[in-house]
Design a protein around this motif. Sequence first.
Motif, PDB file in Angstrom:
ATOM      1  N   LEU A   1       0.843  -1.187   0.000  1.00 59.25           N
ATOM      2  CA  LEU A   1       0.000   0.000   0.000  1.00 59.25           C
ATOM      3  C   LEU A   1       0.880   1.238   0.000  1.00 59.25           C
ATOM      4  O   LEU A   1       1.973   1.237   0.574  1.00 59.25           O
ATOM      5  CB  LEU A   1      -0.918  -0.006   1.232  1.00 59.25           C
ATOM      6  N   PRO A   2       0.474   2.345  -0.648  1.00 59.62           N
ATOM      7  CA  PRO A   2      -0.811   2.507  -1.318  1.00 59.62           C
ATOM      8  C   PRO A   2      -0.859   1.754  -2.648  1.00 59.62           C
ATOM      9  O   PRO A   2       0.146   1.604  -3.318  1.00 59.62           O
ATOM     10  CB  PRO A   2      -0.887   4.015  -1.549  1.00 59.62           C
ATOM     11  N   THR A   3      -2.006   1.296  -3.009  1.00 50.54           N
ATOM     12  CA  THR A   3      -2.160   0.546  -4.250  1.00 50.54           C
ATOM     13  C   THR A   3      -2.304   1.487  -5.425  1.00 50.54           C
ATOM     14  O   THR A   3      -2.494   2.696  -5.283  1.00 50.54           O
ATOM     15  CB  THR A   3      -3.403  -0.359  -4.182  1.00 50.54           C
ATOM     16  N   VAL A   4      -2.270   0.886  -6.601  1.00 54.14           N
ATOM     17  CA  VAL A   4      -2.456   1.669  -7.817  1.00 54.14           C
ATOM     18  C   VAL A   4      -3.845   2.285  -7.859  1.00 54.14           C
ATOM     19  O   VAL A   4      -4.048   3.353  -8.447  1.00 54.14           O
ATOM     20  CB  VAL A   4      -2.211   0.782  -9.055  1.00 54.14           C
ATOM     21  N   PHE A   5      -4.821   1.666  -7.196  1.00 56.35           N
ATOM     22  CA  PHE A   5      -6.177   2.187  -7.196  1.00 56.35           C
ATOM     23  C   PHE A   5      -6.243   3.542  -6.483  1.00 56.35           C
ATOM     24  O   PHE A   5      -6.889   4.470  -6.954  1.00 56.35           O
ATOM     25  CB  PHE A   5      -7.132   1.206  -6.519  1.00 56.35           C
ATOM     26  N   GLU A   6      -5.557   3.627  -5.346  1.00 49.77           N
ATOM     27  CA  GLU A   6      -5.568   4.883  -4.602  1.00 49.77           C
ATOM     28  C   GLU A   6      -4.767   5.956  -5.312  1.00 49.77           C
ATOM     29  O   GLU A   6      -5.167   7.131  -5.356  1.00 49.77           O
ATOM     30  CB  GLU A   6      -5.008   4.656  -3.193  1.00 49.77           C
ATOM     31  N   ASP A   7      -3.631   5.571  -5.906  1.00 46.40           N
ATOM     32  CA  ASP A   7      -2.826   6.529  -6.654  1.00 46.40           C
ATOM     33  C   ASP A   7      -3.626   7.115  -7.813  1.00 46.40           C
ATOM     34  O   ASP A   7      -3.584   8.322  -8.069  1.00 46.40           O
ATOM     35  CB  ASP A   7      -1.566   5.850  -7.199  1.00 46.40           C
ATOM     36  N   ALA A   8      -4.331   6.254  -8.515  1.00 48.88           N
ATOM     37  CA  ALA A   8      -5.125   6.715  -9.658  1.00 48.88           C
ATOM     38  C   ALA A   8      -6.242   7.652  -9.213  1.00 48.88           C
ATOM     39  O   ALA A   8      -6.548   8.638  -9.895  1.00 48.88           O
ATOM     40  CB  ALA A   8      -5.707   5.521 -10.395  1.00 48.88           C
ATOM     41  N   TYR A   9      -6.847   7.357  -8.059  1.00 41.79           N
ATOM     42  CA  TYR A   9      -7.940   8.189  -7.559  1.00 41.79           C
ATOM     43  C   TYR A   9      -7.431   9.589  -7.213  1.00 41.79           C
ATOM     44  O   TYR A   9      -8.075  10.595  -7.521  1.00 41.79           O
ATOM     45  CB  TYR A   9      -8.558   7.528  -6.339  1.00 41.79           C
ATOM     46  N   ASN A  10      -6.259   9.657  -6.586  1.00 43.29           N
ATOM     47  CA  ASN A  10      -5.683  10.960  -6.257  1.00 43.29           C
ATOM     48  C   ASN A  10      -5.315  11.729  -7.512  1.00 43.29           C
ATOM     49  O   ASN A  10      -5.490  12.961  -7.576  1.00 43.29           O
ATOM     50  CB  ASN A  10      -4.459  10.767  -5.363  1.00 43.29           C
ATOM     51  N   ASP A  11      -4.784  11.027  -8.514  1.00 41.52           N
ATOM     52  CA  ASP A  11      -4.457  11.689  -9.786  1.00 41.52           C
ATOM     53  C   ASP A  11      -5.719  12.258 -10.430  1.00 41.52           C
ATOM     54  O   ASP A  11      -5.705  13.365 -10.970  1.00 41.52           O
ATOM     55  CB  ASP A  11      -3.790  10.698 -10.745  1.00 41.52           C
ATOM     56  N   TRP A  12      -6.812  11.482 -10.379  1.00 43.51           N
ATOM     57  CA  TRP A  12      -8.055  11.955 -10.974  1.00 43.51           C
ATOM     58  C   TRP A  12      -8.605  13.181 -10.236  1.00 43.51           C
ATOM     59  O   TRP A  12      -9.064  14.138 -10.854  1.00 43.51           O
ATOM     60  CB  TRP A  12      -9.095  10.829 -10.950  1.00 43.51           C
ATOM     61  N   LYS A  13      -8.539  13.177  -8.924  1.00 38.78           N
ATOM     62  CA  LYS A  13      -9.049  14.306  -8.140  1.00 38.78           C
ATOM     63  C   LYS A  13      -8.272  15.586  -8.428  1.00 38.78           C
ATOM     64  O   LYS A  13      -8.831  16.681  -8.367  1.00 38.78           O
ATOM     65  CB  LYS A  13      -8.984  13.983  -6.643  1.00 38.78           C
ATOM     66  N   ASN A  14      -6.990  15.444  -8.748  1.00 34.76           N
ATOM     67  CA  ASN A  14      -6.157  16.619  -9.006  1.00 34.76           C
ATOM     68  C   ASN A  14      -6.072  16.967 -10.484  1.00 34.76           C
ATOM     69  O   ASN A  14      -5.364  17.907 -10.855  1.00 34.76           O
ATOM     70  CB  ASN A  14      -4.752  16.376  -8.456  1.00 34.76           C
ATOM     71  N   CYS A  15      -6.773  16.217 -11.321  1.00 30.74           N
ATOM     72  CA  CYS A  15      -6.704  16.437 -12.767  1.00 30.74           C
ATOM     73  C   CYS A  15      -7.688  17.537 -13.164  1.00 30.74           C
ATOM     74  O   CYS A  15      -8.873  17.462 -12.822  1.00 30.74           O
ATOM     75  CB  CYS A  15      -7.004  15.150 -13.528  1.00 30.74           C
ATOM     76  N   GLU A  16      -7.219  18.519 -13.910  1.00 28.09           N
ATOM     77  CA  GLU A  16      -8.083  19.602 -14.365  1.00 28.09           C
ATOM     78  C   GLU A  16      -8.641  19.344 -15.750  1.00 28.09           C
ATOM     79  O   GLU A  16      -9.595  20.001 -16.169  1.00 28.09           O
ATOM     80  CB  GLU A  16      -7.307  20.923 -14.363  1.00 28.09           C
ATOM     81  N   LYS A  17      -8.087  18.380 -16.485  1.00 25.05           N
ATOM     82  CA  LYS A  17      -8.527  18.138 -17.866  1.00 25.05           C
ATOM     83  C   LYS A  17      -9.874  17.427 -17.931  1.00 25.05           C
ATOM     84  O   LYS A  17     -10.789  17.879 -18.616  1.00 25.05           O
ATOM     85  CB  LYS A  17      -7.459  17.330 -18.613  1.00 25.05           C
ATOM     86  N   CYS A  18      -9.991  16.308 -17.214  1.00 26.10           N
ATOM     87  CA  CYS A  18     -11.194  15.491 -17.360  1.00 26.10           C
ATOM     88  C   CYS A  18     -12.337  15.935 -16.461  1.00 26.10           C
ATOM     89  O   CYS A  18     -13.385  15.300 -16.435  1.00 26.10           O
ATOM     90  CB  CYS A  18     -10.872  14.022 -17.094  1.00 26.10           C
ATOM     91  N   SER A  19     -12.145  17.016 -15.705  1.00 29.52           N
ATOM     92  CA  SER A  19     -13.198  17.460 -14.795  1.00 29.52           C
ATOM     93  C   SER A  19     -14.120  18.496 -15.411  1.00 29.52           C
ATOM     94  O   SER A  19     -15.171  18.808 -14.841  1.00 29.52           O
ATOM     95  CB  SER A  19     -12.568  18.045 -13.530  1.00 29.52           C
ATOM     96  N   GLN A  20     -13.760  19.021 -16.586  1.00 32.48           N
ATOM     97  CA  GLN A  20     -14.527  20.129 -17.142  1.00 32.48           C
ATOM     98  C   GLN A  20     -15.961  19.735 -17.470  1.00 32.48           C
ATOM     99  O   GLN A  20     -16.908  20.447 -17.155  1.00 32.48           O
ATOM    100  CB  GLN A  20     -13.820  20.660 -18.401  1.00 32.48           C
ATOM    101  N   GLN A  21     -16.126  18.563 -18.134  1.00 32.24           N
ATOM    102  CA  GLN A  21     -17.485  18.151 -18.497  1.00 32.24           C
ATOM    103  C   GLN A  21     -18.337  17.908 -17.259  1.00 32.24           C
ATOM    104  O   GLN A  21     -19.510  18.278 -17.198  1.00 32.24           O
ATOM    105  CB  GLN A  21     -17.442  16.863 -19.342  1.00 32.24           C
ATOM    106  N   GLN A  22     -17.737  17.270 -16.240  1.00 33.90           N
ATOM    107  CA  GLN A  22     -18.496  16.936 -15.036  1.00 33.90           C
ATOM    108  C   GLN A  22     -18.844  18.188 -14.236  1.00 33.90           C
ATOM    109  O   GLN A  22     -19.971  18.336 -13.738  1.00 33.90           O
ATOM    110  CB  GLN A  22     -17.696  15.960 -14.187  1.00 33.90           C
ATOM    111  N   LEU A  23     -17.905  19.117 -14.112  1.00 32.34           N
ATOM    112  CA  LEU A  23     -18.166  20.333 -13.361  1.00 32.34           C
ATOM    113  C   LEU A  23     -19.209  21.192 -14.057  1.00 32.34           C
ATOM    114  O   LEU A  23     -19.997  21.886 -13.406  1.00 32.34           O
ATOM    115  CB  LEU A  23     -16.859  21.119 -13.182  1.00 32.34           C
ATOM    116  N   SER A  24     -19.252  21.111 -15.397  1.00 30.73           N
ATOM    117  CA  SER A  24     -20.248  21.876 -16.139  1.00 30.73           C
ATOM    118  C   SER A  24     -21.658  21.363 -15.896  1.00 30.73           C
ATOM    119  O   SER A  24     -22.628  22.071 -16.099  1.00 30.73           O
ATOM    120  CB  SER A  24     -19.931  21.838 -17.642  1.00 30.73           C
ATOM    121  N   ARG A  25     -21.781  20.106 -15.458  1.00 28.97           N
ATOM    122  CA  ARG A  25     -23.081  19.533 -15.129  1.00 28.97           C
ATOM    123  C   ARG A  25     -23.389  19.647 -13.639  1.00 28.97           C
ATOM    124  O   ARG A  25     -24.336  19.041 -13.147  1.00 28.97           O
ATOM    125  CB  ARG A  25     -23.134  18.053 -15.537  1.00 28.97           C
TER     126      ARG A  25
END
Length: 563
Positions: free
Chosen positions: A249-273
């Motif tokens: 630990l930490p596993t790849v699952f947790e690392d990926a989740y943190n990367d996603w939370k800090n990512c500004e690229k893929c959040s635009q569509q979701q934040l717009s909704r």
Amino acid sequence: MAAFQQLPCELISHILSYIEIQADFKCVALTCKRLYAIAAPLFYEKLIIAVRIGLPPSPWDSNSIFAKLKPQWIRYARQIEVDYYYEDREDYLGPWCLHIPDIELGTGCAPDETRAKELKQVGQALFNDQLVKKLITRLSPGQLKAFNFDNRYAMEVCSVDISIATVRALCQYQNTISQLKVTLKEDLADDCTVYDFPFLKYFKFDVQGRSSAEQYHCIYALLSSCQNTLEEFHCCTTMFDDPFVELGLPTVFEDAYNDWKNCEKCSQQQLSRGGEKEFGLPRLKVWNCEDMDQPFFEFCFKSGILQHSPLRNFLTQDASGNFLGLLSTSSNLNIGGLLPSLKKHPNNGMGLRRYLETFEGLSKIIMSSFHGREFGIAWTAGLKHHADSLKQVHVKLRGMKFPVKVLEELGRNCRGLEVFASEMEGGLPACIFNSNVFPKLKYFHDTTYIGSPVWLDIPLHSVQCLSLVYSALRREIREGDLSKTLKIVCFGIRTGVSTQKIVQGHAFLIQRSVIGEGNGRREWSAADAFVIFYYRNVRMGIRRLKATEYPEVMDRLGGHTEL
């Protein structure tokens, strides 16, 4: 037929949905204009792209790969499925097929590794380019509802993979897709912004290896986009490390989740909704993590993704090889109480037993333990809390066989049990033919491995298995409480992945009828593996099922074993 034509369109469509043979569908559609108008969209809604593996050399023309597309396919296609087939499965073909050459063109010689990779790259580029231009972009916006492409069982050299361009096209042109199946390889994780499918209800993916956090980054982006619609989640990981060694630990699952939370690229569509960088799955009913280890489930639960999910179908596997599947049709599975029961293995099954006692309504359980002797069968006592709902029990305890005494207790506690599969202790139990013990049992499978001296000193053959069934059945007939529901008895059945036909083991069909005479007579054929005998005005028949018969019979009875 005149009365059928006058039925409402919705009712006719529902009736026609049960037709599986294309020739029958055509006959109905060509009857009259009204039936054609109703049948044509159903007939053409599923477009199968069949890629043949092992075809002799055939030069490609990139402009003609999709030349066989007909206007009605473009007009009515609602589902696109890319599948693979071999030469001996010609009857499986859909409307048309494609082929990636796996032999050097013009020479007939098998290519070396470098040339094989070049052929594959050229084929993939052609495939994806034509798939997007000639098909996906020509469909009306929102027309496509399902895209299925699972190539995890295809040969590596001659397989076709979808590219990021295809995923981008699905997201851009067909963003009302409700079902998606994809093999998520490294190159598909280059752009996390394309994993935005807000109407998705069913998502299945296969990840090749667990080393890349980018792959799971894309999965979290997709799950967050459809958090208000997703009902089924299926995932499968091809693990290159030892599955019986705990991950650090930490596993790849947790690392990926943190990367996603800090990512500004893929959040635009979701934040717009109006979304946030935290999400749950409040409509998720199915969680299926075949070949996936337990830490992924644990992380998703602890991070809040699954805490409020009304799960009724759950399947997971931990790093020690323990496998658990639960299915409920009438209640949620109390996932919050499940984590403690899975935390420590082996635990003599007491943790699982206590968990089973926390809710009611379980209809199916699949239990496989790598440490069978330590895990034991104490957990089966918890099944009596599901006596009114339990239909299927599948058990595999490596290093330990299921006791007949416990089987009898299980049958008396769970009166509605229809399917039981396990490796039995002491041979075929006669109690399965006793209606007082199993009043509704339809399918019994002794999963003991058959056919290899490595596993058994004297492998059982069909005549020996037939004799076991005959002897057990005769004993129960004398008691006068013979089961009227048991139809299938199996020994060590293994089925083909694609055909579900028997490739190993033996299956027997039990037939029963009342007659007026013939007591004491018996007809026996060792060569054909069947026996017919008469007792107390009852004619009993035991016949070995042929490999070609097995899938049809099992589909009718709904008793496929999952071990």
